[in-house]
Scaffold this motif. Structure first.
Motif, short mmCIF file in Angstrom:
data_model
loop_
_atom_site.label_atom_id
_atom_site.label_comp_id
_atom_site.label_asym_id
_atom_site.label_seq_id
_atom_site.Cartn_x
_atom_site.Cartn_y
_atom_site.Cartn_z
N LYS A 93 6.64 4.99 6.79
CA LYS A 93 5.72 3.85 6.83
C LYS A 93 4.32 4.27 6.40
O LYS A 93 3.83 5.34 6.78
N VAL A 94 3.68 3.42 5.61
CA VAL A 94 2.32 3.64 5.16
C VAL A 94 1.54 2.35 5.41
O VAL A 94 1.95 1.29 4.94
N GLN A 95 0.43 2.44 6.11
CA GLN A 95 -0.37 1.25 6.36
C GLN A 95 -1.30 1.04 5.18
O GLN A 95 -2.02 1.96 4.77
N ALA A 96 -1.27 -0.15 4.59
CA ALA A 96 -2.17 -0.45 3.50
C ALA A 96 -3.60 -0.46 4.00
O ALA A 96 -3.86 -0.56 5.20
N ALA A 97 -4.56 -0.31 3.10
CA ALA A 97 -5.96 -0.31 3.47
C ALA A 97 -6.28 -1.57 4.27
O ALA A 97 -5.85 -2.67 3.92
N GLY A 98 -7.02 -1.41 5.37
CA GLY A 98 -7.37 -2.55 6.19
C GLY A 98 -6.22 -3.09 7.00
O GLY A 98 -6.36 -4.13 7.66
N GLY A 99 -5.05 -2.44 6.96
CA GLY A 99 -3.90 -2.89 7.72
C GLY A 99 -3.32 -4.21 7.26
O GLY A 99 -2.66 -4.92 8.02
N VAL A 100 -3.52 -4.56 5.97
CA VAL A 100 -3.10 -5.89 5.50
C VAL A 100 -1.58 -6.04 5.43
O VAL A 100 -1.06 -7.15 5.51
N LEU B 138 -12.46 -1.98 -8.18
CA LEU B 138 -11.09 -2.29 -7.80
C LEU B 138 -10.46 -1.13 -7.04
O LEU B 138 -10.58 0.03 -7.44
N VAL B 139 -9.78 -1.46 -5.95
CA VAL B 139 -8.97 -0.50 -5.21
C VAL B 139 -7.51 -0.95 -5.38
O VAL B 139 -7.13 -2.03 -4.93
N GLY C 31 -15.97 -5.37 -4.00
CA GLY C 31 -14.72 -4.96 -4.63
C GLY C 31 -13.56 -5.86 -4.28
O GLY C 31 -13.69 -6.83 -3.52
N ILE C 32 -12.41 -5.54 -4.86
CA ILE C 32 -11.17 -6.27 -4.59
C ILE C 32 -10.05 -5.24 -4.42
O ILE C 32 -9.91 -4.31 -5.22
N TYR C 33 -9.27 -5.43 -3.37
CA TYR C 33 -8.11 -4.58 -3.10
C TYR C 33 -6.87 -5.35 -3.56
O TYR C 33 -6.66 -6.51 -3.19
N ILE C 34 -6.04 -4.71 -4.41
CA ILE C 34 -4.87 -5.37 -4.98
C ILE C 34 -3.61 -4.62 -4.58
O ILE C 34 -3.51 -3.41 -4.74
N VAL C 35 -2.64 -5.38 -4.06
CA VAL C 35 -1.34 -4.81 -3.65
C VAL C 35 -0.24 -5.54 -4.43
O VAL C 35 -0.20 -6.77 -4.49
N PHE D 22 -11.31 2.12 -9.22
CA PHE D 22 -11.89 1.98 -10.55
C PHE D 22 -13.16 1.15 -10.43
O PHE D 22 -13.12 0.03 -9.92
N ASN D 23 -14.28 1.66 -10.91
CA ASN D 23 -15.57 1.00 -10.73
C ASN D 23 -15.93 0.08 -11.90
O ASN D 23 -15.69 0.42 -13.07
N GLY D 24 -16.53 -1.06 -11.58
CA GLY D 24 -17.14 -1.93 -12.58
C GLY D 24 -16.16 -2.58 -13.54
O GLY D 24 -16.44 -2.66 -14.74
#
Length: 545
Positions: free
Chosen positions: A250-257, A294-295, A442-446, A532-534
């Protein structure tokens, strides 16, 4: 009887999916009947002997038995169960310096001998039009060897009832948590591939692969608006033990989403989350266009790697041999020859690897009998190599093939196909939550979504499954209508951080298309969560003009 592709899912458009025949339909118990190795060697020797006697300077033969099982469910019902088998022999030769290929489903000594002679006749005809002879990199014969996908639970031995019940349980979980409709599928593949060549190799391989995609769709009955969240499973090269979800994976996504998995998978848990998240999409804020950091999760990154690194570093695309199917490549030979082309930032290290356990591309030997290996493509951001087969190796000064030749069927000729191409994990300890901490906007994309890329694999646009706003180092609300645009070089040079190996995991494709006539191959791509920035983000729901 032979279909060159399973089907084109097209962004996992599960609604309206109809499974076409792939070979002949068979009873489930036939899946477990083994093919006799001695008989395959007899056929191989017959083909090699006939080709040599007809004038071939080189010959190889591939004897294939391809077994598949597809299960399709919608909501609480099983819609379709299909078991198929396709078997036959393909013979490739070099005569008078040119290739020839012929295939047959007549698996008798006379049948394969006839195919071998036909391949030689085709090669001699091709030689009249070929300006330069084929040059094969040397590959030592390995004698009689066998290789099998490591697995502890053979999918063929698992009762169909158990599989269907698992899919329906996932559909039920998704609907109970918010989905209006659920559709889930189970693709199961066993390829029994026997390769022999005049180099002295007799290679027997038994390959197992699985994929379990689903779609959770939530509908707002008042407005008719609907949103879908597809499954986050990884197609894998392993056995049915993939569904025995382990806590350590198990891996928890950033922020536990959401909860993600490395080497096993909890279908029910993912479906339950998908139902909830699909419903949340209905009221999620539409993104404001602009520049964002972007994350990107590995469940998203695999497709970006596939399109912007995997395909453009295929040597046949670089040389222009592959052009009609999805274009050529901007990564021309002069960029490699300069030894200083900055494909990405110093953090970008990308390797090709056909040995990664559990990956779709992992085999012992490729379809030219070359032992598979791992090699660098991008090192510290600099382009250092391509993907090459036996007849391409000399073009880039390699002494041996990279071992990345593949044919999707015994009736298809083998050619250069993408190995597993992966972004290496960061060397410094870094978790997804730590990576997010200094992101101001930023924006986190899964998860992967729709995409578009030009004919040179340079300008692109990618969507995803789940989008979350990052504000002042914290993941906040869910977003919708997100896609990012960039060109390949500026994007990879904008890479500023990647998480360590604890976060590294794979995604991949069952249906990577290439060639004419088209073939599909299977390939995995690994990464850790990466920043990735900008990067330019657009709103896909807004009208232009």
């Amino acid at each position: 009887m032979e279909r060159r592709a399973f089907l084109n899912i097209g962004g996992l458009a599960l609604g309206g999916l109809l499974l076409p025949p792939f070979g002949r339909a068979i009873a489930a118990e036939e899946l477990l009947k083994p093919a006799d190795v001695k008989f395959k060697k007899l056929l191989a020797d017959t083909a090699l002997g006939a080709a040599t006697q007809a004038g071939a300077s080189y010959a190889d033969v591939r004897i294939g038995r391809y077994l598949n099982q597809f299960i399709v469910t919608r909501d609480l019902n099983v819609e379709n169960v299909t078991n198929t088998e396709s078997a036959g022999v393909g013979v490739r030769v070099i005569a008078n310096g040119a290739y020839g290929f012929a295939a047959t489903n007549d698996m008798s000594p006379d049948g394969v001998a006839g195919a071998a002679r036909q391949a030689v006749a085709i090669a001699k005809a091709n030689a009249k039009l070929q300006p330069e002879p084929v040059r094969l990199a040397p590959t030592p014969g390995v004698g009689e060897v066998a290789w099998a996908t490591p697995h502890t639970k053979d999918w063929r031995a698992v009762p169909i009832k158990d599989k269907a019940e698992m899919l329906i349980a996932a559909n039920k979980a998704g609907m109970e948590s918010g989905a209006s409709f659920m559709q889930s599928l189970l693709f199961q593949v066993n390829q029994q591939k026997y390769f022999a060549s005049t180099d002295g190799s007799y290679i027997d391989q038994d390959l197992h692969r699985l994929w379990c995609p689903f779609a959770a769709t939530a509908v707002d009955k008042a407005s008719g608006k609907f949103r879908t969240r597809n499954g986050l499973s990884t197609p894998v090269g392993m056995g049915y033990e993939y569904f025995d979800a382990r806590k350590e994976d198990k891996v928890q996504a950033a922020g536990g989403v959401t909860t993600l998995y490395r080497k096993s998978y909890d279908l029910i848990e993912d479906a339950r989350a998908a139902g909830k998240q699909a419903k949340a999409k209905l009221t999620a804020k539409s993104v404001e266009p602009g520049k964002y950091d972007l994350v990107l999760s590995p469940e998203h990154m695999w497709l970006t790697i596939h399109e912007s690194v995997g395909h453009p570093t295929e040597l046949d695309r670089v040389l222009g041999y592959e052009a009609n199917y999805a274009g050529t490549s901007f990564v021309t030979l002069d960029k490699w020859e300069s030894k200083k082309f900055k494909y990405g930032s110093d953090l970008v290290n990308i390797v090709a690897d056909k040995t990664e356990p559990g990956s779709l591309g992992a085999v012992g030997y490729d379809d030219e009998g070359v032992k598979c290996k791992r090699w660098d493509i991008i090192k510290n951001g600099v382009l250092v190599n391509y993907q090459a087969t036996r007849d391409q190796a000399h073009i880039i000064g390699e002494k041996e093939s990279h071992g990345c030749s593949y044919a999707d069927s015994w009736s298809s000729v083998q050619f250069q196909r993408m190995p597993n191409v992966s972004l290496q994990a960061g060397k410094k300890k870094l978790t997804p939550d730590e990576l997010v901490k200094d992101v101001k906007k930023g924006i986190y994309i899964v998860g992967d979504g729709s995409f578009s890329i030009d004919q040179q694999r340079y300008n692109f646009q990618f969507g995803g499954q789940l989008f979350y706003e990052i504000k002042d180092g914290k993941i906040t609300r869910q977003l919708e209508d997100v896609a990012y645009q960039a060109n390949t070089q500026e994007f990879w040079n904008a890479c500023t951080a990647t998480c360590d190996e604890r976060d590294w995991r794979m995604g991949g494709s069952f249906f990577d298309g290439k060639g004419q006539p088209s073939q599909v191959s299977i390939v995995s791509h690994g990464s850790s969560t990466t920043r990735f920035n900008g990067i330019n983000v657009i709103n896909t729901a807004r009208k232009i003009g």
